[in-house]
Design a protein around this motif. Structure first.
Motif, short mmCIF file in Angstrom:
data_model
loop_
_atom_site.label_atom_id
_atom_site.label_comp_id
_atom_site.label_asym_id
_atom_site.label_seq_id
_atom_site.Cartn_x
_atom_site.Cartn_y
_atom_site.Cartn_z
N LEU A 1 50.47 43.95 16.73
CA LEU A 1 50.32 45.05 17.67
C LEU A 1 51.57 45.16 18.53
O LEU A 1 52.47 44.31 18.43
N GLU A 2 51.62 46.17 19.36
CA GLU A 2 52.70 46.31 20.32
C GLU A 2 52.11 46.48 21.71
O GLU A 2 51.21 47.30 21.91
N VAL B 1 44.64 41.69 36.57
CA VAL B 1 43.33 41.04 36.62
C VAL B 1 42.33 41.88 37.41
O VAL B 1 42.58 42.26 38.57
N GLY B 2 41.25 42.22 36.76
CA GLY B 2 40.20 43.02 37.38
C GLY B 2 40.53 44.49 37.48
O GLY B 2 39.68 45.28 37.92
N ARG B 3 41.73 44.89 37.07
CA ARG B 3 42.14 46.28 37.23
C ARG B 3 42.38 47.00 35.89
O ARG B 3 42.17 48.20 35.79
N ARG B 4 42.86 46.26 34.95
CA ARG B 4 43.24 46.88 33.66
C ARG B 4 42.47 46.23 32.52
O ARG B 4 41.99 45.09 32.62
N THR B 5 42.35 46.95 31.42
CA THR B 5 41.75 46.39 30.21
C THR B 5 42.85 46.00 29.23
O THR B 5 44.01 46.41 29.36
N PHE B 6 42.47 45.20 28.25
CA PHE B 6 43.45 44.78 27.25
C PHE B 6 44.02 45.99 26.51
O PHE B 6 45.21 46.07 26.26
N SER B 7 43.16 46.96 26.19
CA SER B 7 43.64 48.13 25.45
C SER B 7 44.61 48.97 26.28
O SER B 7 45.42 49.71 25.73
N ARG C 1 46.23 51.20 20.59
CA ARG C 1 44.93 51.43 21.21
C ARG C 1 43.96 52.05 20.21
O ARG C 1 42.78 51.67 20.15
N LEU C 2 44.45 52.98 19.42
CA LEU C 2 43.60 53.60 18.40
C LEU C 2 43.14 52.57 17.37
O LEU C 2 41.96 52.54 16.99
N TYR C 3 44.06 51.72 16.95
CA TYR C 3 43.70 50.68 15.98
C TYR C 3 42.70 49.70 16.59
O TYR C 3 41.76 49.26 15.93
N HIS C 4 42.89 49.37 17.88
CA HIS C 4 42.00 48.44 18.56
C HIS C 4 40.57 49.00 18.62
O HIS C 4 39.58 48.28 18.41
N LEU D 1 35.69 44.87 14.30
CA LEU D 1 35.76 43.68 13.47
C LEU D 1 35.53 42.42 14.29
O LEU D 1 34.88 41.47 13.84
N LEU D 2 36.04 42.41 15.52
CA LEU D 2 35.84 41.26 16.41
C LEU D 2 34.37 41.10 16.75
O LEU D 2 33.83 39.98 16.75
#
Length: 423
Positions: free
Chosen positions: A109-110, A73-79, A87-90, A97-98
């Motif tokens: 995804l994985e 939380v507050g340190r990392r992103t979802f990707s 990550r490339l697909y995201h 698309l989102l």
């Protein structure tokens, strides 16, 4: 206030007023709080800022990934939680698309766990907007897809195994089919010969067969037939029929006697719960050295009539009426006919896979038929054995998948003199 049939008021009962057992069971279904439901839901939840920074994540997803709350939380992103490919697909598909649709559902995804392992998941994300319609954050639901991935992997493995078995079956069928046909047609002095076998399905062994072989006294035997059914059982009958015809012809080459012997063998072997039979034409070829050409005596047991394409350009069926199926009755009636083949004449034998093929309309009522084949033969006459077989091969190709039964054709012809061919 209305009352129900049991004297009640029709109002929904208060669980607190339910008798002992019912009250306990109902209370067990109640969640302690919405927060507890969020934290320990059977799926993962996380909310991110628009730049992907994780703002909130539930305990279920943290447990799956092996992280502590403050690690993310507050340190990392979802990707950051995605694999390189994810990550490339995201970045190239999921994110755009989102932003465009405001929601993306069921994306496979994985995620990378803290210990480096991978967690296959299905992800659904929605964009939460404010009262002014502007996006505020992204809510994401994560479903554990390990069981599904294992199922899909096993399904793929089973499908690949089935494909390998199917290919092996095709090879076995092709090898078995070859054993039921002569490796090559023999050369008959004074005749041109040609044959073709069209396989309707590589998955099943057909029951069509043919052969041409020498007999005593300078004569030759030929036959073409079609066993009822397909598969291994039909192949067994085909093999028995082929070798019986050869042996019977050596013993007594008279065509009617040859087919009578085959009828006796098949009727004796297959007269139980699973009767097997076939249609056959057997021919005896006798050279006429003094007049040139060949005398051909044909015997038919329920088989489609042969076609005679004359040197004068005419073509017609050779009538063998009344011939009965071979192997059905103890004493089958065998129909015979005798013709002379002279220079330029061609004799064509075929199985019913040709005449019963569906034409382009693919309708049950639109079979190719005997008359259409006769018309086709008349356009070819005069011709030769190789040419008529080549024309039949091309004709079968035009039917495509309309040919739903194997087809065998066998042709013999007396060549015209070289000087006549040049003219």
């Amino acid at each position: 206030m209305s009352r129900t049939s049991d004297g009640g008021t029709g109002e929904r009962p208060d669980p607190e007023e339910q008798p002992g057992g019912d009250h306990a069971a109902f209370s067990a279904l109640l969640e302690d709080s919405a927060e507890d439901l969020y934290e320990h839901a059977p799926c993962g939840y996380l909310s991110t800022l628009l730049d992907g920074t994780i703002a909130k994540i539930n305990m279920t997803l943290l447990d799956w990934l092996g992280y502590a709350h403050d690690d993310l939380v507050g340190r990392r992103t979802f990707s950051d939680l995605l694999t390189v490919g994810g990550r490339l697909y995201h970045e190239t598909h999921f994110g755009p698309l989102l932003r465009l649709q405001g929601e993306v559902s069921g994306i496979a995804l994985e995620l990378k766990a803290a210990d480096g392992s991978r967690l296959p998941v299905l992800v659904t994300s929605t964009v939460k907007t404010g009262g002014d319609g502007q996006p505020l954050l992204i809510r994401t639901t994560v479903f554990d897809a390990r069981d599904r991935r294992a199922y899909e992997t096993e399904l793929l493995r089973a499908r690949q195994e089935a494909e390998r078995e199917r290919e092996e079956l095709k090879r076995l069928n092709a090898a078995l089919q070859q054993t039921l046909l002569p490796p090559a047609l023999v050369s008959v002095p004074g005749l041109e010969v040609a044959a073709h076998y069209h396989i309707a399905s590589a998955d099943m062994v057909g029951g069509d067969f043919y052969d041409l072989f020498p007999l005593a006294g300078g004569t030759w035997g030929l036959f073409l037939g079609d066993v009822c059914g397909k598969g291994a059982a039909a192949a067994a009958v085909t093999s028995l029929a082929r070798y019986t015809l050869r042996a019977a012809a050596v013993y007594d080459p008279d065509p009617a006697a040859v087919l009578s012997n085959l009828n006796t063998v098949l009727n004796h072997e297959y007269n139980g719960q699973d009767p097997r039979f076939c249609t056959v034409i057997f021919g005896l070829l006798t050279p006429e050295t003094d007049q040139g050409g060949f005398r051909v005596t044909l015997a038919s047991g329920g088989h489609p009539p042969a076609l005679l394409l004359r040197a004068d350009g005419s073509a017609d069926h050779l009538p063998t009426p009344g011939g009965q199926l071979i192997g059905v009755l103890p004493d089958a009636h065998i129909a015979t006919t005798t013709i002379r083949l002279t220079a330029g004449d061609t004799l064509l034998l075929h199985t019913d896979g040709l005449t019963e093929a569906h034409t382009a309309s693919n309708s049950d009522d639109d079979r190719y038929g005997d008359e259409a084949l006769l018309d086709f033969a008349q356009t070819l006459a005069p011709t030769s054995a190789p040419d008529v077989v080549a024309a039949i091969r091309d004709l079968l190709d035009t039917f495509g998948t309309g040919v739903d039964d194997d087809t065998a054709v066998l042709a013999i012809s007396v060549p015209r003199p070289t000087s006549e061919e040049r003219q």
